[in-house]
Design a protein around this motif. Structure first.
Motif, short mmCIF file in Angstrom:
data_model
loop_
_atom_site.label_atom_id
_atom_site.label_comp_id
_atom_site.label_asym_id
_atom_site.label_seq_id
_atom_site.Cartn_x
_atom_site.Cartn_y
_atom_site.Cartn_z
N THR A 89 4.15 1.66 -3.11
CA THR A 89 2.83 2.08 -3.57
C THR A 89 2.02 0.85 -3.95
O THR A 89 2.57 -0.18 -4.37
CB THR A 89 2.93 3.02 -4.79
OG1 THR A 89 3.63 2.36 -5.83
CG2 THR A 89 3.64 4.31 -4.42
N LYS A 90 0.71 0.98 -3.76
CA LYS A 90 -0.23 -0.07 -4.13
C LYS A 90 -1.32 0.55 -4.99
O LYS A 90 -1.64 1.74 -4.83
CB LYS A 90 -0.87 -0.70 -2.89
CG LYS A 90 0.05 -1.56 -2.08
CD LYS A 90 -0.73 -2.22 -0.97
CE LYS A 90 0.03 -3.36 -0.36
NZ LYS A 90 -0.80 -4.09 0.60
N ARG A 91 -1.89 -0.24 -5.86
CA ARG A 91 -2.97 0.25 -6.71
C ARG A 91 -4.32 0.23 -6.00
O ARG A 91 -5.26 0.87 -6.47
CB ARG A 91 -3.06 -0.59 -7.98
CG ARG A 91 -1.87 -0.38 -8.87
CD ARG A 91 -2.03 -1.15 -10.16
NE ARG A 91 -0.85 -0.95 -10.98
CZ ARG A 91 -0.71 -1.44 -12.18
NH1 ARG A 91 -1.67 -2.17 -12.71
NH2 ARG A 91 0.39 -1.22 -12.86
N THR A 92 -4.42 -0.45 -4.88
CA THR A 92 -5.70 -0.54 -4.18
C THR A 92 -6.06 0.80 -3.53
O THR A 92 -5.20 1.56 -3.12
CB THR A 92 -5.65 -1.63 -3.09
OG1 THR A 92 -4.56 -1.35 -2.21
CG2 THR A 92 -5.44 -3.00 -3.69
N SER A 93 -7.37 1.05 -3.46
CA SER A 93 -7.88 2.28 -2.88
C SER A 93 -8.22 2.08 -1.41
O SER A 93 -8.46 0.96 -0.96
CB SER A 93 -9.14 2.72 -3.62
OG SER A 93 -8.87 2.97 -4.97
N GLY A 101 -4.55 5.41 -5.56
CA GLY A 101 -3.62 4.40 -5.06
C GLY A 101 -3.34 4.64 -3.59
O GLY A 101 -3.89 5.54 -2.96
N THR A 102 -2.48 3.83 -3.04
CA THR A 102 -2.13 3.90 -1.62
C THR A 102 -0.61 3.89 -1.47
O THR A 102 0.07 3.12 -2.15
CB THR A 102 -2.72 2.68 -0.87
OG1 THR A 102 -4.13 2.66 -1.06
CG2 THR A 102 -2.41 2.73 0.60
#
Length: 166
Positions: A89-93, A101-102
């Protein structure tokens, strides 16, 4: 194909129905595949009925999926090559989903090509898990399997629903 063909208990609603009628049935009904009178009638859990041979031939081509409603009544194995899947998971949209998140899924497919038995083996096919489409690009919109795509999540929900997941 490599899947389990189990026409008893777990795959079908009971054993073969060769005699007797079920609610709403009459003896003049025909198989919707061969359009002939039922021969060795089989009923799936979804209540659709077919000739045993017609259902077997359908399973050979489509897998253990009801030809009418697409109910899955057995184990499906796709045409993917051998490989491994990891995720993070990444916090960027992503475009069109601010504040979300992504989930990044990484596929490491040995040889990079689908198996020869795949109906259209190519190294650049869209990623699909049992008819559930995945995004493969951060940009480019739906025509490039990317974002922004405001209808993506509603389409995925519908694809999941068709496969019995709500």
């Amino acid at each position: 194909m490599s899947f389990t063909q189990d026409y008893s208990g777990s795959a079908l609603n009971g054993a073969a129905k060769e005699e007797g009628a079920t609610a709403g049935d009459n003896e003049d009904e025909n198989c919707c595949i061969c359009l002939d009178t039922f021969k060795n009638k089989k009923q799936l859990k979804c209540k659709h009925e077919f000739c045993e041979d017609c259902l077997s031939k359908s399973v050979e081509t489509m897998g253990p999926i009801c030809p009418l409603c697409k109910y899955v009544f057995g184990r499906i194995q796709g045409f993917q090559p051998d490989g491994k899947m990891t995720w993070k998971t990444k916090r960027t949209s992503l475009p069109g989903f601010p504040g979300c998140g992504t989930i990044v899924i990484n596929y490491d497919m040995q040889g990079g090509r689908q198996a020869a038995r795949h109906p259209n083996p190519r190294p650049d096919n869209e990623v699909i898990w049992h008819n559930i489409h995945h995004k493969t690009s951060k940009s480019g919109g739906p025509q490039c399997f990317g974002y922004p795509d405001p209808d993506y999540l509603s389409r995925v929900r519908e694809e999941l629903k068709v496969n019995g997941i709500e």
